[in-house]
Design a protein around this motif. Sequence first.
Motif, PDB file in Angstrom:
ATOM      1  N   GLN A 122      19.914  42.259  -5.754  1.00 12.41           N
ATOM      2  CA  GLN A 122      20.857  42.264  -6.887  1.00 12.41           C
ATOM      3  C   GLN A 122      21.421  40.806  -7.038  1.00 12.41           C
ATOM      4  O   GLN A 122      21.440  40.148  -7.987  1.00 12.41           O
ATOM      5  CB  GLN A 122      21.997  43.185  -6.602  1.00 12.41           C
ATOM      6  CG  GLN A 122      21.679  44.555  -6.825  1.00 12.41           C
ATOM      7  CD  GLN A 122      22.697  45.515  -6.551  1.00 12.41           C
ATOM      8  OE1 GLN A 122      23.613  45.520  -5.745  1.00 12.41           O
ATOM      9  NE2 GLN A 122      22.726  46.833  -7.194  1.00 12.41           N
ATOM     10  N   LYS A 123      21.472  40.158  -5.776  1.00  4.86           N
ATOM     11  CA  LYS A 123      22.023  38.796  -5.670  1.00  4.86           C
ATOM     12  C   LYS A 123      20.960  37.982  -6.427  1.00  4.86           C
ATOM     13  O   LYS A 123      21.197  37.101  -7.077  1.00  4.86           O
ATOM     14  CB  LYS A 123      22.386  38.326  -4.403  1.00  4.86           C
ATOM     15  CG  LYS A 123      23.597  38.888  -3.700  1.00  4.86           C
ATOM     16  CD  LYS A 123      23.722  38.465  -2.397  1.00  4.86           C
ATOM     17  CE  LYS A 123      25.089  39.157  -1.711  1.00  4.86           C
ATOM     18  NZ  LYS A 123      25.372  38.861  -0.378  1.00  4.86           N
ATOM     19  N   ARG A 124      19.404  38.006  -5.839  1.00  2.00           N
ATOM     20  CA  ARG A 124      18.444  37.189  -6.614  1.00  2.00           C
ATOM     21  C   ARG A 124      18.721  37.308  -8.165  1.00  2.00           C
ATOM     22  O   ARG A 124      18.458  36.205  -8.611  1.00  2.00           O
ATOM     23  CB  ARG A 124      17.188  37.842  -6.006  1.00  2.00           C
ATOM     24  CG  ARG A 124      17.087  37.608  -4.508  1.00  2.00           C
ATOM     25  CD  ARG A 124      17.092  36.245  -4.182  1.00  2.00           C
ATOM     26  NE  ARG A 124      15.954  35.547  -4.410  1.00  2.00           N
ATOM     27  CZ  ARG A 124      15.902  34.320  -4.120  1.00  2.00           C
ATOM     28  NH1 ARG A 124      16.900  33.363  -3.613  1.00  2.00           N
ATOM     29  NH2 ARG A 124      14.721  33.445  -4.730  1.00  2.00           N
ATOM     30  N   ARG A 125      18.650  38.405  -8.575  1.00  5.52           N
ATOM     31  CA  ARG A 125      18.654  38.863 -10.179  1.00  5.52           C
ATOM     32  C   ARG A 125      19.994  38.033 -10.770  1.00  5.52           C
ATOM     33  O   ARG A 125      19.852  37.200 -11.802  1.00  5.52           O
ATOM     34  CB  ARG A 125      18.766  40.324 -10.421  1.00  5.52           C
ATOM     35  CG  ARG A 125      17.557  41.052 -10.272  1.00  5.52           C
ATOM     36  CD  ARG A 125      17.290  42.114 -10.839  1.00  5.52           C
ATOM     37  NE  ARG A 125      17.875  43.241 -10.196  1.00  5.52           N
ATOM     38  CZ  ARG A 125      18.883  43.993 -10.239  1.00  5.52           C
ATOM     39  NH1 ARG A 125      19.484  43.871 -11.403  1.00  5.52           N
ATOM     40  NH2 ARG A 125      19.168  45.000  -9.386  1.00  5.52           N
ATOM     41  N   LEU A 126      21.139  38.099  -9.981  1.00 10.29           N
ATOM     42  CA  LEU A 126      22.273  37.271 -10.733  1.00 10.29           C
ATOM     43  C   LEU A 126      22.077  35.749 -10.635  1.00 10.29           C
ATOM     44  O   LEU A 126      22.496  35.231 -11.526  1.00 10.29           O
ATOM     45  CB  LEU A 126      23.608  37.834  -9.836  1.00 10.29           C
ATOM     46  CG  LEU A 126      24.822  37.091 -10.001  1.00 10.29           C
ATOM     47  CD1 LEU A 126      25.092  37.012 -11.490  1.00 10.29           C
ATOM     48  CD2 LEU A 126      25.911  37.474  -8.961  1.00 10.29           C
ATOM     49  N   HIS A 127      21.446  35.361  -9.353  1.00 11.25           N
ATOM     50  CA  HIS A 127      21.072  33.851  -9.290  1.00 11.25           C
ATOM     51  C   HIS A 127      20.360  33.398 -10.483  1.00 11.25           C
ATOM     52  O   HIS A 127      20.415  32.442 -11.035  1.00 11.25           O
ATOM     53  CB  HIS A 127      20.520  33.518  -7.992  1.00 11.25           C
ATOM     54  CG  HIS A 127      21.477  33.702  -6.930  1.00 11.25           C
ATOM     55  ND1 HIS A 127      20.945  33.969  -5.626  1.00 11.25           N
ATOM     56  CD2 HIS A 127      22.899  33.865  -6.755  1.00 11.25           C
ATOM     57  CE1 HIS A 127      22.133  34.293  -4.887  1.00 11.25           C
ATOM     58  NE2 HIS A 127      23.363  34.226  -5.562  1.00 11.25           N
ATOM     59  N   LEU A 128      19.306  34.272 -10.775  1.00 13.13           N
ATOM     60  CA  LEU A 128      18.482  33.881 -11.852  1.00 13.13           C
ATOM     61  C   LEU A 128      18.995  33.840 -13.030  1.00 13.13           C
ATOM     62  O   LEU A 128      18.830  33.055 -14.002  1.00 13.13           O
ATOM     63  CB  LEU A 128      17.234  34.816 -12.052  1.00 13.13           C
ATOM     64  CG  LEU A 128      16.107  34.795 -12.962  1.00 13.13           C
ATOM     65  CD1 LEU A 128      15.826  33.236 -12.850  1.00 13.13           C
ATOM     66  CD2 LEU A 128      15.025  35.692 -12.945  1.00 13.13           C
ATOM     67  N   ALA A 129      20.043  34.827 -13.460  1.00 10.98           N
ATOM     68  CA  ALA A 129      20.927  35.013 -14.598  1.00 10.98           C
ATOM     69  C   ALA A 129      21.640  33.469 -14.605  1.00 10.98           C
ATOM     70  O   ALA A 129      22.124  33.138 -15.773  1.00 10.98           O
ATOM     71  CB  ALA A 129      21.621  36.057 -14.590  1.00 10.98           C
ATOM     72  N   LEU A 130      22.159  33.276 -13.672  1.00  8.12           N
ATOM     73  CA  LEU A 130      22.966  32.073 -13.758  1.00  8.12           C
ATOM     74  C   LEU A 130      22.341  30.891 -13.953  1.00  8.12           C
ATOM     75  O   LEU A 130      22.530  29.854 -14.567  1.00  8.12           O
ATOM     76  CB  LEU A 130      23.603  32.012 -12.279  1.00  8.12           C
ATOM     77  CG  LEU A 130      24.656  32.904 -12.012  1.00  8.12           C
ATOM     78  CD1 LEU A 130      25.473  32.694 -10.807  1.00  8.12           C
ATOM     79  CD2 LEU A 130      25.795  33.260 -13.099  1.00  8.12           C
TER      80      LEU A 130
END
Length: 272
Positions: A122-130
Motif C-alpha cells: 500500500q505504501k508503494r502504491r501511495l508513493h507512486l501516486a505522489l
Amino acid sequence: MKHALEVCGLKKSYGSRRVLKGLDFQVRPGEIFALLGANGAGKTTALECIEGLRSYDAGHITRHGSTGVQLQSSSLPDHIRPMEAVRLFAAWNRTGPSPSILEALGIPALGKKQYRHLSTGQKRRLHLALALTGDPDILFLDEPTAGLDVEGRANLHELIRRLKRGGKTILLASHDMNEVEALCDRMAILKDGILAFTGTAADLSEKLGRRYNISIRTSAGTEQLETSDILETLTAVLERCRKTGTVISDLHVDRGSLEQHFMQIAKEETNS
C-alpha cells in the motif's frame, strides 16, 4: 528526434573509489527504459544523480520535461492519511490529482488509514501516486512492484503500460527480469561503473547467442540441459535414450530467459 533524457560522460567517485566511470545513454520520448545492475554495480548512484538527488563529478544530464520520482525507499509522517498526502503534494505541484490514476492505484480505498498502518504494498502504491501528482513527463520508478502481491503487480504493470500509451517516458530500475522483459522497450546493464550493454532484449540474445533450456523427464529421472545448439543436443539426448532403452515421459524446451542473459553478461564482464 529529441531525447527525453540524455546522459553523457557521467562520473562519480566516493573518495578514491570510482563508482561511475563515464555513462552515456539516451532515453526516447514515450519509452520505458530499464537501468539494470547487480548489487554494487553503481545503479543506485546513477539513478540518484539522474534524478537530481546526488551531485556528480563530471558529465552532463539533460531532462526534457518535468519529472516524478518513486524511490526504492521513502517514508511519510506516521500519522498522515493517504489522501492528505496526495492533496499536499498536489498543492506543492499546483495541480489536482488524477482521479482515474488514484482509483487505479487503490488510494481512495485506503480510507482514513494512517501511513504507519499501511502495508508495504500500500505504501508503494501511495508513493507512486505522489510521484504522478504533478503529471510529470518523465517518471523514475525504482523497484515499483516490491512488496506487491501477484494481483497488485499485474494491476501496476497495466498502469505503467497505460502511462506509456499516454506519452510518459519511464526510467525503470528492477531486479525482476520478467518485469523488465514484459514492460521495457530497451535496457542498459551497468557493471562496475560502466555500461556493459544497451539495447533490446532481442539485441542481448543476439549478442550472447541464443541459449535454450531443455528439461527431459525419463524413467531414470529428470535432467536439465542448457545449449546454444538445440538440434545437436536433442539428437544426442534422444540417441542416448534409444541406445539405453530409457523411456522419455516428458520433454520441454524453453528459450533462454533475460535473467540468464543478464547473469551471463555480468559474469563475462567480471572475468574479462
